[in-house]
Write a protein that holds these residues in place. Structure first.
Motif, mmCIF file in Angstrom:
data_model
loop_
_atom_site.group_PDB
_atom_site.id
_atom_site.type_symbol
_atom_site.label_atom_id
_atom_site.label_comp_id
_atom_site.label_asym_id
_atom_site.label_seq_id
_atom_site.Cartn_x
_atom_site.Cartn_y
_atom_site.Cartn_z
ATOM 1 N N VAL A 1 0.833 -1.206 0.000
ATOM 2 C CA VAL A 1 0.000 0.000 0.000
ATOM 3 C C VAL A 1 0.870 1.259 0.000
ATOM 4 O O VAL A 1 0.591 2.229 -0.718
ATOM 5 N N ALA A 2 1.935 1.246 0.808
ATOM 6 C CA ALA A 2 2.829 2.412 0.861
ATOM 7 C C ALA A 2 3.520 2.638 -0.479
ATOM 8 O O ALA A 2 3.673 3.782 -0.932
ATOM 9 N N TYR A 3 3.954 1.559 -1.107
ATOM 10 C CA TYR A 3 4.582 1.641 -2.431
ATOM 11 C C TYR A 3 3.624 2.258 -3.443
ATOM 12 O O TYR A 3 3.975 3.206 -4.165
ATOM 13 N N ALA A 4 2.395 1.756 -3.478
ATOM 14 C CA ALA A 4 1.418 2.264 -4.444
ATOM 15 C C ALA A 4 1.085 3.726 -4.175
ATOM 16 O O ALA A 4 1.047 4.559 -5.095
ATOM 17 N N GLY A 5 0.860 4.063 -2.913
ATOM 18 C CA GLY A 5 0.540 5.443 -2.574
ATOM 19 C C GLY A 5 1.684 6.390 -2.889
ATOM 20 O O GLY A 5 1.469 7.513 -3.360
ATOM 21 N N GLY A 6 2.918 5.936 -2.650
ATOM 22 C CA GLY A 6 4.074 6.770 -2.945
ATOM 23 C C GLY A 6 4.227 7.059 -4.422
ATOM 24 O O GLY A 6 4.535 8.190 -4.823
ATOM 25 N N VAL A 7 4.014 6.046 -5.251
ATOM 26 C CA VAL A 7 4.144 6.228 -6.698
ATOM 27 C C VAL A 7 3.078 7.194 -7.218
ATOM 28 O O VAL A 7 3.369 8.108 -8.005
ATOM 29 N N VAL A 8 1.835 6.999 -6.782
ATOM 30 C CA VAL A 8 0.740 7.849 -7.259
ATOM 31 C C VAL A 8 0.922 9.284 -6.777
ATOM 32 O O VAL A 8 0.590 10.245 -7.491
ATOM 33 N N ALA A 9 1.470 9.472 -5.578
ATOM 34 C CA ALA A 9 1.742 10.829 -5.094
ATOM 35 C C ALA A 9 2.899 11.469 -5.848
ATOM 36 O O ALA A 9 2.925 12.687 -6.050
ATOM 37 N N GLN A 10 3.865 10.661 -6.259
ATOM 38 C CA GLN A 10 5.043 11.187 -6.950
ATOM 39 C C GLN A 10 4.718 11.681 -8.358
ATOM 40 O O GLN A 10 5.343 12.635 -8.845
ATOM 41 N N LYS A 11 3.774 11.064 -9.012
ATOM 42 C CA LYS A 11 3.468 11.387 -10.410
ATOM 43 C C LYS A 11 3.126 12.867 -10.618
ATOM 44 O O LYS A 11 3.719 13.511 -11.504
ATOM 45 N N PRO A 12 2.210 13.489 -9.849
ATOM 46 C CA PRO A 12 1.937 14.916 -10.063
ATOM 47 C C PRO A 12 3.136 15.804 -9.762
ATOM 48 O O PRO A 12 3.312 16.851 -10.394
ATOM 49 N N ALA A 13 3.972 15.411 -8.794
ATOM 50 C CA ALA A 13 5.147 16.222 -8.467
ATOM 51 C C ALA A 13 6.096 16.302 -9.653
ATOM 52 O O ALA A 13 6.776 17.320 -9.847
ATOM 53 N N LEU A 14 6.155 15.238 -10.452
ATOM 54 C CA LEU A 14 7.063 15.205 -11.596
ATOM 55 C C LEU A 14 6.601 16.133 -12.724
ATOM 56 O O LEU A 14 7.380 16.423 -13.629
#
Length: 318
Positions: free
Chosen positions: A165-178
């Motif tokens: 869950v942490a991995y998935a949430g981290g990736v989805v949160a990272q996408k807009p930052a990029l």
């Protein structure tokens, strides 16, 4: 006539390849370092080494601070992926056998696709879903074939689930930052956030490092420099140029590469079931990433017109 893929597309594909190869190599190093360092200490040592390398590179390149709009995604991904994920995964894999870990942790890419569709508006084409299903089956097959009859605990299963869950949430949160900051900036400051979160383990790290054999410490440093600093940066570069779901599906190549590296580096000859699982992982990745070029361009382009259909090779994600 369809044009050849653009240079940015090749670079993004190459970045994704570097990521999965280095993440696969991490399992060999974790095996050594994890016998000496506790989960929190190992995560902190890895993140500190990665932060030093990334910080030095940012200074050399004069990257500066990320824009304010990128910070929410950087902080969330730093807490969830660089911090929580690394600690609980190290801990969870000490509590469960490899088959259970493969079953639970590898739901991460599936969660990424679902969260990406819900929160980011990413498409979920049938090929992506089918490919992820095939790869998931392959990852579980590899894990079961290499588990060695170990045992599992309820705590270990919960920890692996939390890691996914942490991995998935981290990736989805990272996408807009990029979309607002560069890959190096997002990775560097995300790694720093994770290191700060793991500072409570500093005492363990110091005491364990004093007694640790040199190869274990070198493996921890390797984890920080390559599977963390370099691989997370190439991941961010590729993620900025494709959807979160497709990047998540790409990581299903890792179990197949782990099998190959264990064979070459450790002399662990894989059995037929392990080889079959690795083949399924790679086949699923190939299916999940094989979208039609024209369809990619139509999905990515807001303006209709025949000219765009002819430019499918240079548009869309890789």
């Amino acid at each position: 006539m369809m044009p050849s893929p653009s240079r940015p597309a090749f670079l993004a594909a190459g970045a994704a390849l570097v990521t999965v190869v280095l993440w696969a190599s991490a399992f060999v190093s974790i095996r050594s370092a994890g016998e000496v360092y506790s989960p929190g200490a190992l995560a902190l040592g890895r993140l500190l080494a990665g932060s030093v390398a990334l910080g030095a590179l940012c200074l050399i390149r004069r990257e500066g601070w990320p824009p304010r709009a990128a910070w929410p995604g950087i902080v969330v991904s730093g807490v969830l992926w660089f911090g929580v994920y690394m600690v609980v995964l190290n801990w969870g894999e000490q509590q469960v056998d490899a088959g259970t870990a493969a079953l639970v942790v590898n739901i991460g890419p599936i969660l990424i696709a679902l969260l990406g569709a819900r929160l980011l508006g990413d498409p979920m084409p049938p090929r992506l879903l089918a490919g992820m299903a095939v790869s998931f089956a392959g990852a579980v097959t590899v894990g079961l074939s290499m588990s060695g009859g170990g045992s599992s605990s309820a705590l270990g299963v919960l920890l692996c689930l939390l890691a996914a869950v942490a991995y998935a949430g981290g990736v989805v949160a990272q996408k807009p930052a990029l979309a607002r900051a560069g890959a190096l900036q997002v990775t560097t400051f995300g790694c720093l956030v994770g290191a700060v979160l793991c500072l409570p383990f500093a005492g363990q790290l110091v005491s364990e490092a004093a007694d640790a054999p040199l190869p274990a410490t070198l493996n921890m440093v390797y984890l920080g420099l390559f599977p963390t600093a370099l691989a997370f940066t190439t991941w961010a570069y590729a993620l900025a140029r494709t959807t979160a779901g497709r990047m998540g599906a790409t990581t299903y190549a890792v179990p197949a590469l782990v099998v190959l590296m264990s064979w070459l580096a450790l002399g662990e000859v894989p059995g037929p079931l392990t080889l079959a699982g690795g083949a399924l992982c790679l086949a699923g990745v190939a299916v999940s990433r094989s979208r039609g070029r024209a369809a990619r361009v139509v999905a990515a382009s807001p303006r209709p017109g025949p000219a765009r259909e002819r430019s499918g090779g240079s548009a869309g994600s890789a």
